[in-house]
Write a protein that holds these residues in place. Sequence first.
Motif, PDB file in Angstrom:
ATOM      1  N   ALA A  19      64.651 126.730   5.305  1.00 19.69           N
ATOM      2  CA  ALA A  19      65.352 126.424   4.050  1.00 19.69           C
ATOM      3  C   ALA A  19      66.857 126.372   4.272  1.00 19.69           C
ATOM      4  O   ALA A  19      67.543 125.472   3.763  1.00 19.69           O
ATOM      5  N   VAL A  20      67.389 127.322   5.060  1.00 19.21           N
ATOM      6  CA  VAL A  20      68.823 127.326   5.373  1.00 19.21           C
ATOM      7  C   VAL A  20      69.209 126.067   6.156  1.00 19.21           C
ATOM      8  O   VAL A  20      70.229 125.423   5.872  1.00 19.21           O
ATOM      9  N   PHE A  21      68.374 125.712   7.116  1.00 23.37           N
ATOM     10  CA  PHE A  21      68.639 124.513   7.930  1.00 23.37           C
ATOM     11  C   PHE A  21      68.691 123.262   7.052  1.00 23.37           C
ATOM     12  O   PHE A  21      69.590 122.428   7.186  1.00 23.37           O
ATOM     13  N   ILE A  22      67.715 123.132   6.144  1.00 20.15           N
ATOM     14  CA  ILE A  22      67.659 121.954   5.286  1.00 20.15           C
ATOM     15  C   ILE A  22      68.855 121.899   4.350  1.00 20.15           C
ATOM     16  O   ILE A  22      69.449 120.829   4.134  1.00 20.15           O
ATOM     17  N   ILE A  65      56.440 123.194  11.348  1.00 22.93           N
ATOM     18  CA  ILE A  65      55.875 124.414  11.946  1.00 22.93           C
ATOM     19  C   ILE A  65      56.616 125.662  11.478  1.00 22.93           C
ATOM     20  O   ILE A  65      56.019 126.661  11.044  1.00 22.93           O
ATOM     21  N   PHE A  66      57.970 125.612  11.535  1.00 23.67           N
ATOM     22  CA  PHE A  66      58.753 126.802  11.182  1.00 23.67           C
ATOM     23  C   PHE A  66      58.805 127.052   9.677  1.00 23.67           C
ATOM     24  O   PHE A  66      59.192 128.134   9.248  1.00 23.67           O
ATOM     25  N   SER A  67      58.476 126.032   8.874  1.00 22.47           N
ATOM     26  CA  SER A  67      58.383 126.296   7.429  1.00 22.47           C
ATOM     27  C   SER A  67      57.256 127.275   7.128  1.00 22.47           C
ATOM     28  O   SER A  67      57.241 127.920   6.072  1.00 22.47           O
ATOM     29  N   TRP A  68      56.326 127.398   8.053  1.00 25.25           N
ATOM     30  CA  TRP A  68      55.244 128.364   7.915  1.00 25.25           C
ATOM     31  C   TRP A  68      55.575 129.676   8.630  1.00 25.25           C
ATOM     32  O   TRP A  68      55.342 130.767   8.115  1.00 25.25           O
ATOM     33  N   LEU A  69      56.212 129.566   9.825  1.00 25.40           N
ATOM     34  CA  LEU A  69      56.528 130.767  10.600  1.00 25.40           C
ATOM     35  C   LEU A  69      57.813 131.451  10.131  1.00 25.40           C
ATOM     36  O   LEU A  69      57.906 132.682  10.136  1.00 25.40           O
TER      37      LEU A  69
END
Length: 240
Positions: free
Chosen positions: A53-56, A43-47
């Motif tokens: 990206a930082v989290f991953i 969901i947040f990859s879109w929002l």
Amino acid sequence: MQNSYLNISRTKDLDNPKERFIYRIFEFIPALVSWGTLFLAVIFSWLAPVWVAVFIIVFDIFWLLRIFYLSFHQSASYRLMKENLKIDWLERVKKLENWEKIHHLIILPMYKEGIEIVGSSIQSMLDANYPKEKMIIILATEARAGNEAQEVARLAKEEFGNKFFQFLVTAHPNDIPGEIAGKGSNVAWAAKEAKAVFDKLSMPYENIIASNFDIDTRPYPQYFAILTWKYLTSEKSLRA
């Protein structure tokens, strides 16, 4: 103790509907966290793609460091293991004071395993380089396993019964009130039976080293010698 949550293993063990509901909620939490992390990442990859990206990246770096940490300790442990394999631990034990007083209690809980598994495990105890007259074997059976399990125990005792200091066969009763059936309760019953034998033979408890194995365990030949050496040297350092 009847109402203690230590005795709860499943939702059906609770009588109160409210308590059952709360118990189920706590059971769902690990799954919700795992699936929620994956769902929110999508969901947040879109929002908020930058934050995802930082989290991953941070998550990947964390696991990379964990792998380096694990690899380092595995290498160090392997080198230490190779050094210890070269040592004759029984020879070291025989140089310690009062080592002859130490006996090993080996509990082997079984259910419906065949004689080929049970016999191989007991044979591995026989193959150990520790004096068999200082080893006590308990083949802990389950009464609920039926006559077939008792027959396997009988065959095992017939073959190995006279090769150790003591060879006991116990039968854990079925449906003991307030008890959860399983390996732990079987081992606890066997330990009580062993205690009665120790008391009858006037064997001090501090001279007994207990090992709780699975029925398919094959210990390293020097396992009992190493255990004895560690126990006696630890006791000596504590007394000092």
